[in-house]
Design an enzyme around this catalytic site. Structure first.
Site, PDB file in Angstrom:
ATOM      1  CD1 TRP A   1      -7.788  82.793  13.744  1.00 24.82           C
ATOM      2  CD2 TRP A   1      -7.367  80.364  14.288  1.00 24.82           C
ATOM      3  NE1 TRP A   1      -8.571  82.441  15.074  1.00 24.82           N
ATOM      4  CE2 TRP A   1      -7.936  81.224  15.417  1.00 24.82           C
ATOM      5  CE3 TRP A   1      -6.909  79.412  14.311  1.00 24.82           C
ATOM      6  CZ2 TRP A   1      -8.182  80.538  16.578  1.00 24.82           C
ATOM      7  CZ3 TRP A   1      -7.277  78.782  15.558  1.00 24.82           C
ATOM      8  CH2 TRP A   1      -7.657  79.145  16.358  1.00 24.82           C
ATOM      9  CG  MET A   2     -13.659  82.588  11.464  1.00 26.37           C
ATOM     10  SD  MET A   2     -15.237  81.743  10.654  1.00 26.37           S
ATOM     11  CE  MET A   2     -15.485  80.462  11.839  1.00 26.37           C
ATOM     12  CG  ASN A   3     -10.854  83.419  17.085  1.00 26.48           C
ATOM     13  OD1 ASN A   3     -10.276  83.964  16.298  1.00 26.48           O
ATOM     14  ND2 ASN A   3     -11.197  84.136  18.384  1.00 26.48           N
ATOM     15  CG  ASP A   4     -14.319  84.902  19.696  1.00 26.18           C
ATOM     16  OD1 ASP A   4     -14.115  83.569  19.711  1.00 26.18           O
ATOM     17  OD2 ASP A   4     -14.090  85.719  20.428  1.00 26.18           O
TER      18      ASP A   4
ATOM     19  CD  GLN B   1     -11.800  88.770  17.012  1.00 24.48           C
ATOM     20  OE1 GLN B   1     -10.669  88.446  17.844  1.00 24.48           O
ATOM     21  NE2 GLN B   1     -12.231  89.721  16.336  1.00 24.48           N
TER      22      GLN B   1
ATOM     23  CD1 TRP C   1      -6.930  84.125  18.176  1.00 24.13           C
ATOM     24  CD2 TRP C   1      -4.803  84.873  18.732  1.00 24.13           C
ATOM     25  NE1 TRP C   1      -7.216  85.559  18.822  1.00 24.13           N
ATOM     26  CE2 TRP C   1      -5.765  85.872  19.081  1.00 24.13           C
ATOM     27  CE3 TRP C   1      -3.296  85.262  18.958  1.00 24.13           C
ATOM     28  CZ2 TRP C   1      -5.545  87.103  19.539  1.00 24.13           C
ATOM     29  CZ3 TRP C   1      -3.125  86.341  19.528  1.00 24.13           C
ATOM     30  CH2 TRP C   1      -4.217  87.313  19.794  1.00 24.13           C
TER      31      TRP C   1
ATOM     32  CB  SER D   1     -14.787  89.662  19.926  1.00 30.70           C
ATOM     33  OG  SER D   1     -14.188  88.624  19.576  1.00 30.70           O
TER      34      SER D   1
ATOM     35  CG  ASP E   1     -14.957  89.845  23.995  1.00 30.17           C
ATOM     36  OD1 ASP E   1     -14.118  90.396  23.245  1.00 30.17           O
ATOM     37  OD2 ASP E   1     -14.839  89.019  24.719  1.00 30.17           O
TER      38      ASP E   1
ATOM     39  CD  GLU F   1     -12.319  84.990  26.178  1.00 31.12           C
ATOM     40  OE1 GLU F   1     -11.200  85.421  26.017  1.00 31.12           O
ATOM     41  OE2 GLU F   1     -12.689  83.936  25.974  1.00 31.12           O
TER      42      GLU F   1
ATOM     43  CD1 TRP G   1     -11.035  79.972  23.616  1.00 30.77           C
ATOM     44  CD2 TRP G   1      -8.866  79.695  22.239  1.00 30.77           C
ATOM     45  NE1 TRP G   1     -11.009  81.047  22.715  1.00 30.77           N
ATOM     46  CE2 TRP G   1      -9.855  80.874  21.874  1.00 30.77           C
ATOM     47  CE3 TRP G   1      -8.141  79.653  21.285  1.00 30.77           C
ATOM     48  CZ2 TRP G   1      -9.473  81.884  20.843  1.00 30.77           C
ATOM     49  CZ3 TRP G   1      -7.827  80.266  20.370  1.00 30.77           C
ATOM     50  CH2 TRP G   1      -8.438  81.522  20.104  1.00 30.77           C
TER      51      TRP G   1
END
Length: 425
Positions: free
Chosen positions: A114-117, A133, A141, A174, A242, A293, A379
């Site tokens: 999984w990847m986000n920010d 992330q 997540w 982050s 962050d 954020e 999201w």
């Protein structure tokens, strides 16, 4: 391997002749159980993994200590009849060559997980470093690490080992990275400093604080600062994350902007380790009442007027006008103490009107260019898109610019010139 069940909740896997990986079978519909590699390293902490109970969706690798025998893995909360105990494997390789049907052809995405920010984006010695992330133990997540990829053209990416691992302080949330050219932090000249949020829960309450790690090998590996955390909220606010660090020349100081619930806070430092509170911005401004954020803060020269202005990027979730997550911005002035926007509090400006544009931040050390990359998701549905090997990707790189129309300042985005390399006849 020998699988032992000393009681109803704990399972112990004794590995007498470790190979490089323990391959863990995953079933996404199952609840998370706790898994840890027993050891004395900070990263030998409990992980939250959806181990397979009835069927297997895919495998993920748990790296075993090199040259250490035997190795022990403990599991809490998995029924002893689960299919995982039959299908768990040892292996020296983990094949990432299989292509997920939905995996993008040229947008950056990890080889699995999984990847986000996007995090810690920095340009050094002709190489763009993109950290992100990352959950290497599933396609939802969780278990936040910093993954790492690099590129010389912003289009073709080379994947590297994990940069920052979850540890006893918590998840690695982050943040950003800077080039410490003068060695101000005491780790040596040209060290890359990574600022990130440690996230954990204590007695059912969320805890977040800012931490520091440094790299002396051009961003390949990082050492976490022994004095972590370096910054905690003075009022106990639980959403405090962050960090973005930037240089402010008039004060000859480094500044950090951090999201703190529904506002942004500024801090100042002379040594990049000790940070003093300066001011806050955001209460009552823009789309409300959404969670602030992933901030960014930089200067742009207005193409219309020639004036230089400060831009604050505010990624907010949820409740945007077009649903879920989005990137908002404010244009204004900054005097080293306070940020003052040009727009009235009720005005919200959006950087992109697509639903799949979130957590955009910019690269450090790119000179006259301001290059941003977002996370391509929202999201509202990020955890359920139909992927089976890797979930999450980045948008194409874009150069941000400032212009004036009808007396109002706006931030625009051009596809970066490097994107032309993807064009065909």
């Amino acid at each position: 391997m020998e699988i032992l069940h000393p009681n109803d909740t704990l399972t112990r896997i004794e590995i007498n002749s470790p190979q490089r990986y323990l391959l863990l079978p995953i079933e996404e519909s199952q609840p998370e159980v706790q898994v840890r590699l027993v050891g004395d390293r900070p990263e030998d902490t409990w992980l939250d993994i959806r181990l397979a109970v009835d069927s297997i969706d895919y495998y993920v690798p748990l790296a075993l200590p090199e040259g250490k025998s035997p190795a022990t893995v403990e599991i809490i909360g998995l029924d002893r009849t689960a299919i995982s105990y039959e299908k768990i494997q040892l292996a020296d390789t983990f094949d990432t060559s299989a292509k997920d049907y939905y995996r993008p052809a040229y947008h950056h995405s990890p080889t699995y997980g999984w990847m986000n920010d996007p995090n810690g984006m920095i340009y050094k010695d002709g190489v763009y470093h993109l950290y992100y992330q990352y959950n290497p133990y599933g396609l939802k997540w969780g278990n936040m690490y910093w993954g790492h990829s690099s590129s010389r053209d912003l289009i073709h990416w080379e994947h590297h080992d994990l940069a920052l691992a979850r540890d006893t302080l918590g998840h690695i949330f982050s943040g950003n990275a800077i080039l410490d050219k003068q060695g101000t932090a005491g780790f040596g000249k040209d060290a890359i400093l990574a600022y990130y949020t440690a996230h954990n829960t204590h007695a059912g309450k969320q805890w977040q604080a800012q931490c520091l790690a440094y790299s002396l090998d051009n961003g390949k590996t990082f050492t976490k600062y022994a004095g972590n955390p370096i910054l905690t909220p003075f009022d106990g606010v639980s959403d405090f994350r962050d960090p973005k660090v930037f240089w402010y020349a008039p004060e000859k100081s480094w500044y950090m902007i951090v999201s703190a619930d529904k506002e942004m806070r500024f801090y100042r430092s002379q040594d990049l380790k000790k940070w003093d509170y300066v001011s806050a911005f955001g209460e009552g401004y823009g789309a409300r009442p959404n969670q602030f954020e992933c901030p960014d803060f930089f200067q742009l020269t207005d193409e219309t007027t020639g004036k230089e202005k400060w831009v604050m990027i505010v990624n907010i979730n949820p409740g945007c006008a077009f649903g879920g997550s989005a990137t908002e911005y404010f244009v204004g002035t900054f005097d080293g103490k306070e940020f003052v926007p040009e727009t009235a509090p009720e005005i919200a400006h959006w950087l992109d009107f697509g639903k799949d544009h979130y957590a955009l931040v910019t690269f450090h050390n790119t000179g006259a260019r301001t290059i941003g990359i977002p996370w391509v998701s929202n999201w509202q549905y990020a955890n359920v898109t139909p992927f089976k090997q890797t979930r999450g990707m980045n948008g194409l790189p874009r150069d941000l610019f400032l212009f004036t129309k009808d007396g109002t300042s706006y931030v625009g985005a051009h596809p970066s010139k490097e994107v032309e390399a993807l064009r065909k006849e």
